[in-house]
Motif scaffolding. Structure first.
Motif, PDB file in Angstrom:
ATOM      1  N   TYR A 176     -40.596  -3.218  33.852  1.00  0.00           N
ATOM      2  CA  TYR A 176     -42.051  -3.122  33.763  1.00  0.00           C
ATOM      3  C   TYR A 176     -42.765  -2.877  35.083  1.00  0.00           C
ATOM      4  O   TYR A 176     -43.931  -2.458  35.081  1.00  0.00           O
ATOM      5  N   TYR A 177     -42.090  -3.107  36.214  1.00  0.00           N
ATOM      6  CA  TYR A 177     -42.827  -2.959  37.470  1.00  0.00           C
ATOM      7  C   TYR A 177     -43.382  -1.546  37.686  1.00  0.00           C
ATOM      8  O   TYR A 177     -44.477  -1.391  38.266  1.00  0.00           O
ATOM      9  N   PRO A 178     -42.684  -0.484  37.210  1.00  0.00           N
ATOM     10  CA  PRO A 178     -43.266   0.849  37.437  1.00  0.00           C
ATOM     11  C   PRO A 178     -44.609   1.058  36.739  1.00  0.00           C
ATOM     12  O   PRO A 178     -45.367   1.953  37.117  1.00  0.00           O
ATOM     13  N   LEU A 179     -44.908   0.246  35.724  1.00  0.00           N
ATOM     14  CA  LEU A 179     -46.169   0.404  34.999  1.00  0.00           C
ATOM     15  C   LEU A 179     -47.359  -0.170  35.765  1.00  0.00           C
ATOM     16  O   LEU A 179     -48.506   0.196  35.500  1.00  0.00           O
ATOM     17  N   VAL A 180     -47.092  -1.090  36.684  1.00  0.00           N
ATOM     18  CA  VAL A 180     -48.162  -1.791  37.397  1.00  0.00           C
ATOM     19  C   VAL A 180     -48.766  -0.870  38.450  1.00  0.00           C
ATOM     20  O   VAL A 180     -48.057  -0.279  39.265  1.00  0.00           O
ATOM     21  N   THR A 181     -50.080  -0.763  38.450  1.00  0.00           N
ATOM     22  CA  THR A 181     -50.758   0.117  39.403  1.00  0.00           C
ATOM     23  C   THR A 181     -50.981  -0.580  40.744  1.00  0.00           C
ATOM     24  O   THR A 181     -51.057  -1.818  40.818  1.00  0.00           O
ATOM     25  N   LYS A 182     -51.083   0.223  41.796  1.00  0.00           N
ATOM     26  CA  LYS A 182     -51.314  -0.314  43.135  1.00  0.00           C
ATOM     27  C   LYS A 182     -52.598  -1.147  43.160  1.00  0.00           C
ATOM     28  O   LYS A 182     -53.627  -0.741  42.624  1.00  0.00           O
ATOM     29  N   GLY A 183     -52.495  -2.340  43.750  1.00  0.00           N
ATOM     30  CA  GLY A 183     -53.638  -3.244  43.806  1.00  0.00           C
ATOM     31  C   GLY A 183     -53.696  -4.211  42.646  1.00  0.00           C
ATOM     32  O   GLY A 183     -54.462  -5.176  42.679  1.00  0.00           O
ATOM     33  N   SER A 184     -52.887  -3.969  41.618  1.00  0.00           N
ATOM     34  CA  SER A 184     -52.841  -4.848  40.456  1.00  0.00           C
ATOM     35  C   SER A 184     -51.666  -5.822  40.594  1.00  0.00           C
ATOM     36  O   SER A 184     -51.029  -5.899  41.648  1.00  0.00           O
ATOM     37  N   TYR A 185     -51.394  -6.559  39.522  1.00  0.00           N
ATOM     38  CA  TYR A 185     -50.437  -7.655  39.602  1.00  0.00           C
ATOM     39  C   TYR A 185     -49.342  -7.559  38.542  1.00  0.00           C
ATOM     40  O   TYR A 185     -49.575  -7.094  37.417  1.00  0.00           O
ATOM     41  N   LEU A 186     -48.175  -8.052  38.936  1.00  0.00           N
ATOM     42  CA  LEU A 186     -47.055  -8.341  38.046  1.00  0.00           C
ATOM     43  C   LEU A 186     -46.871  -9.849  38.135  1.00  0.00           C
ATOM     44  O   LEU A 186     -46.407 -10.378  39.151  1.00  0.00           O
ATOM     45  N   ILE A 187     -47.280 -10.566  37.093  1.00  0.00           N
ATOM     46  CA  ILE A 187     -47.305 -12.032  37.126  1.00  0.00           C
ATOM     47  C   ILE A 187     -46.090 -12.581  36.378  1.00  0.00           C
ATOM     48  O   ILE A 187     -45.864 -12.250  35.215  1.00  0.00           O
ATOM     49  N   VAL A 188     -45.321 -13.416  37.074  1.00  0.00           N
ATOM     50  CA  VAL A 188     -44.137 -14.040  36.487  1.00  0.00           C
ATOM     51  C   VAL A 188     -44.462 -15.506  36.236  1.00  0.00           C
ATOM     52  O   VAL A 188     -44.698 -16.272  37.178  1.00  0.00           O
ATOM     53  N   GLU A 189     -44.488 -15.895  34.975  1.00  0.00           N
ATOM     54  CA  GLU A 189     -44.856 -17.250  34.587  1.00  0.00           C
ATOM     55  C   GLU A 189     -43.681 -18.234  34.730  1.00  0.00           C
ATOM     56  O   GLU A 189     -42.513 -17.844  34.684  1.00  0.00           O
TER      57      GLU A 189
ATOM     58  N   LEU B  81     -53.110 -25.695  45.212  1.00  0.00           N
ATOM     59  CA  LEU B  81     -51.982 -26.563  45.556  1.00  0.00           C
ATOM     60  C   LEU B  81     -50.950 -26.677  44.436  1.00  0.00           C
ATOM     61  O   LEU B  81     -49.746 -26.702  44.685  1.00  0.00           O
ATOM     62  N   ILE B  82     -51.411 -26.757  43.191  1.00  0.00           N
ATOM     63  CA  ILE B  82     -50.482 -26.795  42.065  1.00  0.00           C
ATOM     64  C   ILE B  82     -50.692 -25.555  41.208  1.00  0.00           C
ATOM     65  O   ILE B  82     -51.815 -25.229  40.826  1.00  0.00           O
ATOM     66  N   THR B  83     -49.610 -24.853  40.955  1.00  0.00           N
ATOM     67  CA  THR B  83     -49.588 -23.755  39.993  1.00  0.00           C
ATOM     68  C   THR B  83     -48.268 -23.830  39.264  1.00  0.00           C
ATOM     69  O   THR B  83     -47.252 -24.203  39.851  1.00  0.00           O
ATOM     70  N   PHE B  84     -48.269 -23.494  37.984  1.00  0.00           N
ATOM     71  CA  PHE B  84     -47.006 -23.447  37.245  1.00  0.00           C
ATOM     72  C   PHE B  84     -46.255 -22.142  37.520  1.00  0.00           C
ATOM     73  O   PHE B  84     -45.153 -21.952  37.021  1.00  0.00           O
ATOM     74  N   ASN B  85     -46.858 -21.279  38.341  1.00  0.00           N
ATOM     75  CA  ASN B  85     -46.243 -19.991  38.671  1.00  0.00           C
ATOM     76  C   ASN B  85     -46.103 -19.806  40.180  1.00  0.00           C
ATOM     77  O   ASN B  85     -46.510 -18.782  40.729  1.00  0.00           O
ATOM     78  N   PRO B  86     -45.514 -20.769  40.901  1.00  0.00           N
ATOM     79  CA  PRO B  86     -45.404 -20.617  42.350  1.00  0.00           C
ATOM     80  C   PRO B  86     -44.598 -19.375  42.722  1.00  0.00           C
ATOM     81  O   PRO B  86     -43.538 -19.121  42.151  1.00  0.00           O
ATOM     82  N   LYS B  87     -45.133 -18.602  43.655  1.00  0.00           N
ATOM     83  CA  LYS B  87     -44.534 -17.337  44.103  1.00  0.00           C
ATOM     84  C   LYS B  87     -44.437 -16.310  42.979  1.00  0.00           C
ATOM     85  O   LYS B  87     -43.749 -15.314  43.110  1.00  0.00           O
ATOM     86  N   GLY B  88     -45.165 -16.570  41.891  1.00  0.00           N
ATOM     87  CA  GLY B  88     -45.083 -15.692  40.727  1.00  0.00           C
ATOM     88  C   GLY B  88     -46.201 -14.676  40.603  1.00  0.00           C
ATOM     89  O   GLY B  88     -46.164 -13.820  39.719  1.00  0.00           O
ATOM     90  N   TYR B  89     -47.200 -14.769  41.488  1.00  0.00           N
ATOM     91  CA  TYR B  89     -48.299 -13.789  41.456  1.00  0.00           C
ATOM     92  C   TYR B  89     -47.940 -12.659  42.422  1.00  0.00           C
ATOM     93  O   TYR B  89     -48.197 -12.747  43.630  1.00  0.00           O
ATOM     94  N   LEU B  90     -47.343 -11.610  41.893  1.00  0.00           N
ATOM     95  CA  LEU B  90     -46.863 -10.514  42.699  1.00  0.00           C
ATOM     96  C   LEU B  90     -47.879  -9.376  42.684  1.00  0.00           C
ATOM     97  O   LEU B  90     -48.209  -8.829  41.627  1.00  0.00           O
ATOM     98  N   LYS B  91     -48.369  -9.015  43.869  1.00  0.00           N
ATOM     99  CA  LYS B  91     -49.366  -7.971  43.994  1.00  0.00           C
ATOM    100  C   LYS B  91     -48.709  -6.669  44.444  1.00  0.00           C
ATOM    101  O   LYS B  91     -47.919  -6.664  45.395  1.00  0.00           O
ATOM    102  N   ARG B  92     -49.027  -5.587  43.764  1.00  0.00           N
ATOM    103  CA  ARG B  92     -48.467  -4.296  44.156  1.00  0.00           C
ATOM    104  C   ARG B  92     -49.262  -3.728  45.328  1.00  0.00           C
ATOM    105  O   ARG B  92     -50.480  -3.567  45.246  1.00  0.00           O
ATOM    106  N   ILE B  93     -48.575  -3.436  46.409  1.00  0.00           N
ATOM    107  CA  ILE B  93     -49.237  -2.960  47.625  1.00  0.00           C
ATOM    108  C   ILE B  93     -48.935  -1.490  47.914  1.00  0.00           C
ATOM    109  O   ILE B  93     -49.572  -0.891  48.779  1.00  0.00           O
ATOM    110  N   LYS B  94     -47.957  -0.909  47.220  1.00  0.00           N
ATOM    111  CA  LYS B  94     -47.657   0.513  47.425  1.00  0.00           C
ATOM    112  C   LYS B  94     -46.891   1.070  46.236  1.00  0.00           C
ATOM    113  O   LYS B  94     -46.469   0.329  45.364  1.00  0.00           O
TER     114      LYS B  94
END
Length: 208
Positions: free
Chosen positions: A141-154, A195-208
């Motif tokens: 699915y990562y190729p579908l994500v546009t630059k500046g948007s997010y791939l969120i892993v829960e 400080l608390i998130t159930f998705n630590p390191k899971g908010y992945l932002k597309r930069i290029k």
């Protein structure tokens, strides 16, 4: 301080408020930490997505939440994919469902067919949490994500990060492997601000 945060995280995760059906969005069970929902609305307002692909429907509460925010910003649609969704799912004019494995070619084809070249796309992975499955989703699915948007892993908090230490390799381990070979995304550290998130390191932002 980190030990205190981890202990608080564990108490919240293992509490009755987190039990199935005890937290709802517009009457539908939603298994999300409230601070993560706040982050979601910030992301949706910032990114202004035309299409959200959600892998993992369950009871549809999170899909309904996403549609509620999209309704407020006045744009966007959600495709929610699940191999075994629950009955009596919510309905919304911005929401469509697909009963299929998120890693199937049927699901990927349906997602691609929703998207035009002009669309801003955001993807959320919240289905089978085993490492192999999540890593497969990431690569599909990562190729579908546009630059500046997010791939969120829960649920990157499982397998001892800090909850469910006996789960085995899961979303966090999948993210770590994915980022070793994919430089298109970075972890958005701002999404740890509560400080608390159930998705630590899971908010992945597309930069290029």
């Amino acid at each position: 301080m980190s030990d205190y945060i981890d202990q608080t995280h564990l108490q919240i995760y293992n509490s009755n408020v987190w039990a199935y059906g005890n937290s709802k969005w517009l009457g539908y069970p939603i298994l999300k930490y409230p601070c993560d929902l706040f982050l979601y609305q910030e992301i949706l307002h910032e990114v202004q997505p035309d299409i959200i692909i959600e892998c993992g429907t369950f009871n549809g509460g999170s899909a309904m939440f996403l549609c509620s925010i999209l309704e407020l910003i006045g744009k966007g649609k959600v495709l929610s994919i699940d191999i075994d969704p629950q009955p009596n799912l919510p309905t919304h004019e911005r929401l469509s469902y697909l009963k299929a494995s998120s890693t199937s070619m049927q699901a990927l084809k349906a997602a691609r067919e929703m998207i035009t070249l002009e669309d801003t796309v955001l993807v959320i992975l919240d289905s089978d949490h085993r490492k192999h499955h999540v890593l497969t989703e990431l690569n599909l699915y990562y190729p579908l994500v546009t630059k500046g948007s997010y791939l969120i892993v829960e649920d990157t908090n499982i397998n001892g990060h800090p909850v469910s230490p006996d789960f085995g390799p899961g979303p966090m381990e999948a993210v770590e492997d994915f980022l070793q070979s994919n430089t298109n995304f970075i972890i958005d550290e701002e999404k740890h601000k509560f400080l608390i998130t159930f998705n630590p390191k899971g908010y992945l932002k597309r930069i290029k």
